[in-house]
Design an enzyme around this catalytic site. Structure first.
Site, PDB file in Angstrom:
ATOM      1  N   CYS A  91       0.868  -1.184   0.000  1.00 56.03           N
ATOM      2  CA  CYS A  91       0.000   0.000   0.000  1.00 56.03           C
ATOM      3  C   CYS A  91       0.899   1.227   0.000  1.00 56.03           C
ATOM      4  O   CYS A  91       1.650   1.444   0.957  1.00 56.03           O
ATOM      5  CB  CYS A  91      -0.917  -0.002   1.219  1.00 56.03           C
ATOM      6  SG  CYS A  91      -1.998   1.442   1.328  1.00 56.03           S
ATOM      7  N   GLY A  92       0.843   2.019  -1.071  1.00 60.33           N
ATOM      8  CA  GLY A  92       1.736   3.168  -1.199  1.00 60.33           C
ATOM      9  C   GLY A  92       1.419   4.285  -0.232  1.00 60.33           C
ATOM     10  O   GLY A  92       2.305   4.765   0.486  1.00 60.33           O
ATOM     11  N   HIS A  93       0.145   4.693  -0.187  1.00 61.84           N
ATOM     12  CA  HIS A  93      -0.199   5.771   0.750  1.00 61.84           C
ATOM     13  C   HIS A  93       0.022   5.296   2.181  1.00 61.84           C
ATOM     14  O   HIS A  93       0.450   6.066   3.045  1.00 61.84           O
ATOM     15  CB  HIS A  93      -1.654   6.230   0.534  1.00 61.84           C
ATOM     16  CG  HIS A  93      -2.641   5.566   1.442  1.00 61.84           C
ATOM     17  ND1 HIS A  93      -3.337   4.435   1.084  1.00 61.84           N
ATOM     18  CD2 HIS A  93      -3.027   5.861   2.715  1.00 61.84           C
ATOM     19  CE1 HIS A  93      -4.111   4.053   2.091  1.00 61.84           C
ATOM     20  NE2 HIS A  93      -3.951   4.898   3.083  1.00 61.84           N
ATOM     21  N   HIS A 225      -9.041  -3.255  -7.930  1.00 60.24           N
ATOM     22  CA  HIS A 225      -8.912  -1.820  -8.185  1.00 60.24           C
ATOM     23  C   HIS A 225      -9.150  -1.525  -9.662  1.00 60.24           C
ATOM     24  O   HIS A 225      -8.569  -2.197 -10.525  1.00 60.24           O
ATOM     25  CB  HIS A 225      -7.507  -1.323  -7.821  1.00 60.24           C
ATOM     26  CG  HIS A 225      -7.108  -1.547  -6.401  1.00 60.24           C
ATOM     27  ND1 HIS A 225      -6.710  -2.775  -5.920  1.00 60.24           N
ATOM     28  CD2 HIS A 225      -7.012  -0.685  -5.350  1.00 60.24           C
ATOM     29  CE1 HIS A 225      -6.408  -2.671  -4.631  1.00 60.24           C
ATOM     30  NE2 HIS A 225      -6.572  -1.419  -4.263  1.00 60.24           N
ATOM     31  N   CYS A 254      -3.029   7.290  -4.613  1.00 59.01           N
ATOM     32  CA  CYS A 254      -2.753   5.848  -4.629  1.00 59.01           C
ATOM     33  C   CYS A 254      -1.330   5.561  -5.090  1.00 59.01           C
ATOM     34  O   CYS A 254      -1.019   5.652  -6.285  1.00 59.01           O
ATOM     35  CB  CYS A 254      -3.754   5.096  -5.506  1.00 59.01           C
ATOM     36  SG  CYS A 254      -3.646   3.302  -5.352  1.00 59.01           S
ATOM     37  N   GLY A 255      -0.472   5.192  -4.144  1.00 61.11           N
ATOM     38  CA  GLY A 255       0.933   4.966  -4.468  1.00 61.11           C
ATOM     39  C   GLY A 255       1.171   3.759  -5.350  1.00 61.11           C
ATOM     40  O   GLY A 255       1.942   3.828  -6.322  1.00 61.11           O
ATOM     41  N   THR A 256       0.528   2.628  -5.043  1.00 61.72           N
ATOM     42  CA  THR A 256       0.706   1.454  -5.895  1.00 61.72           C
ATOM     43  C   THR A 256      -0.011   1.645  -7.223  1.00 61.72           C
ATOM     44  O   THR A 256       0.442   1.141  -8.254  1.00 61.72           O
ATOM     45  CB  THR A 256       0.220   0.175  -5.187  1.00 61.72           C
ATOM     46  OG1 THR A 256      -1.110   0.365  -4.706  1.00 61.72           O
ATOM     47  CG2 THR A 256       1.123  -0.180  -4.018  1.00 61.72           C
TER      48      THR A 256
END
Length: 333
Positions: A91-93, A225, A254-256
Site C-alpha cells: 500500500c503506497g499511501h 482496483h 494511490c501509491g501502488t
C-alpha cells in the site's frame, strides 16, 4: 472500563487517505516471510482487521498498517496492510503514512535532512526516504517493488456496459486501467456512485474471465482496483478516480496505483526513466512519481518506481472491545 482487547495506534492521513498505524496490542504474527504473515492474518486474524476498519471504529474507506518485526535482516520494520477490502500485499499511501509515523513518534533513529527506513512488506522490501526538517516529516519518497504490465490494450465483456477496453498493470496490487470515456461517465464526484458501480462490474467481469496472477506473491490472484483515467490525462499529468472493492474510492492519488500507471505508460513508450509524473486523485491531491530503473518480474519487462507524497499525524488512540459489545467485529453500512 471492561475490555478484552486493547490495540494502540497512531492515526494519520496521506494526501487525504487514512492510515491507522497499529503500534501495539497485536503481538508477532506467525510466518517466515511478511507475505506468510499476511496469509496467516487472512486465515486466522481477520477479526482484528474488521474490528479496526469497520464502523464504529473505522468507516467505509478505512485503511491501516500493522507494524511487525521484520523477517529480513536488511529491514527496519515489517508491515501488514489492512483495509476494508482485505489485506494488501503493498500500500503506497499506507507506506508513506507508516514512515511519517515512525519518524514523528521517534520509533526510528531520525536523521536530517533524510531518514531512510527499510520496510519489509508482503510484496517485497520497500525503501522510504523521509525528508525531515526540525524533527518533522515533510514528505516521503518510497522506492516501490518492481512494477509491470500484465495485459496491454485488452477488453472484457461487462454486463450492462458492453465491451470495455482496459490494461492490467501491477504496482504492488493489480490495477485495471480504464478510460472513463469508455463507460460514458464524466470525471465528476457528483457521479461517483455511477463510477463506482461501473468499477465493481468491471472487477467482477475481469476476475471471472481473466483474473491476473502474480508470478511470485502467493495469494495475489485478483483485481480489486479499477483506475478510471480522466479525459486529458497524459504521461506528465494524469487524473483518475480509483474504484476499490467492495465499494469505495481512494482519497489519495494511490501509491501502488501510481506505480502501475507509470508501468503502463512506460510500456507504451510514453514515459521515460528519470522523468516526473504527476498523478492526481479524485479529490485533487497529488503524488509525484518517477521510474528509476528497468528490471524483470517473472520474465516480463518491469520498472522500479518511486512515489513522493505527504502525510500528517491526526491522532493517537487505544481501541478497546467491551465483552458485551454486540458488534465485536464492527459492521459495514
Amino acid at each position: 472500563m471492561r475490555t478484552n482487547r486493547l490495540i494502540s495506534a497512531v492515526d494519520s492521513h496521506t494526501e487525504g487517505m487514512p492510515t491507522r498505524v497499529v503500534t501495539g496490542g497485536v503481538g508477532v504474527i506467525p510466518g517466515a516471510t511478511m507475505n506468510d504473515k499476511r496469509l496467516h492474518f487472512i486465515e486466522h486474524l481477520d477479526d482484528l482487521r474488521l474490528f479496526l476498519m469497520n464502523e464504529p471504529r473505522g468507516h467505509a474507506a478505512m485503511s491501516g498498517a500493522i507494524l511487525q518485526p521484520p523477517t529480513r535482516p536488511d529491514c527496519d520494520w515489517g508491515v501488514v496492510y489492512i483495509e476494508v477490502s482485505g489485506c494488501l500485499p503493498m500500500c503506497g499511501h499506507g507506506t508513506i503514512g507508516v514512515a511519517t509515523v515512525l519518524v514523528e513518534t521517534g520509533m526510528v533513529d531520525v536523521v536530517e535532512p533524510v531518514t531512510e527506513i527499510r520496510l519489509d512488506t508482503p510484496a517485497g522490501p520497500v525503501t522510504a526516504r523521509v525528508a525531515v526538517k526540525d524533527g518533522r516529516a515533510e514528505s516521503v519518497t518510497i522506492e516501490n517493488v518492481p512494477s509491470y504490465v500484465d495485459a496491454l490494450d485488452t477488453a472484457v465483456e461487462v454486463p450492462g456496459y458492453g465491451t470495455v477496453p482496459y490494461s492490467m498493470a501491477f504496482g504492488g496490487n493489480f490495477y485495471a486501467m480504464v478510460d472513463l470515456d469508455a463507460v460514458g461517465l464524466p470525471f465528476d464526484r457528483a457521479r461517483q456512485q455511477d463510477i463506482l458501480a461501473a468499477g465493481l462490474a468491471i472487477m467482477d467481469a475481469i476476475n471471472a474471465t481473466a483474473a491476473p496472477v502474480h508470478p511470485h506473491i502467493a495469494g495475489l490472484d485478483h483485481c480489486h482496483h479499477v483506475e478510471f483515467i480522466a479525459p486529458g490525462s497524459d504521461a506528465k499529468h494524469s487524473r483518475h478516480a480509483m474504484a476499490i472493492h467492495p465499494g469505495w474510492f481512494d482519497r489519495s492519488p494511490c501509491g501502488t496505483g501510481t506505480s502501475a500507471r507509470m508501468a503502463e505508460l512506460w510500456a507504451r513508450g510514453e514515459l521515460a526513466l528519470d522523468t516526473d509524473f504527476v498523478n492526481e486523485s479524485f479529490i485533487g491531491s497529488r503524488f509525484v512519481g518517477r521510474l528509476i530503473a528497468e528490471t524483470t518480474v517473472g520474465g516480463r519487462p518491469a520498472v522500479i518506481p518511486t512515489v513522493t507524497g505527504r502525510a500528517w499525524v491526526t491522532g493517537t488512540a487505544q481501541y478497546t472491545l467491551d465483552p458485551t459489545d454486540p458488534f465485536p467485529t464492527g459492521f459495514q453500512f
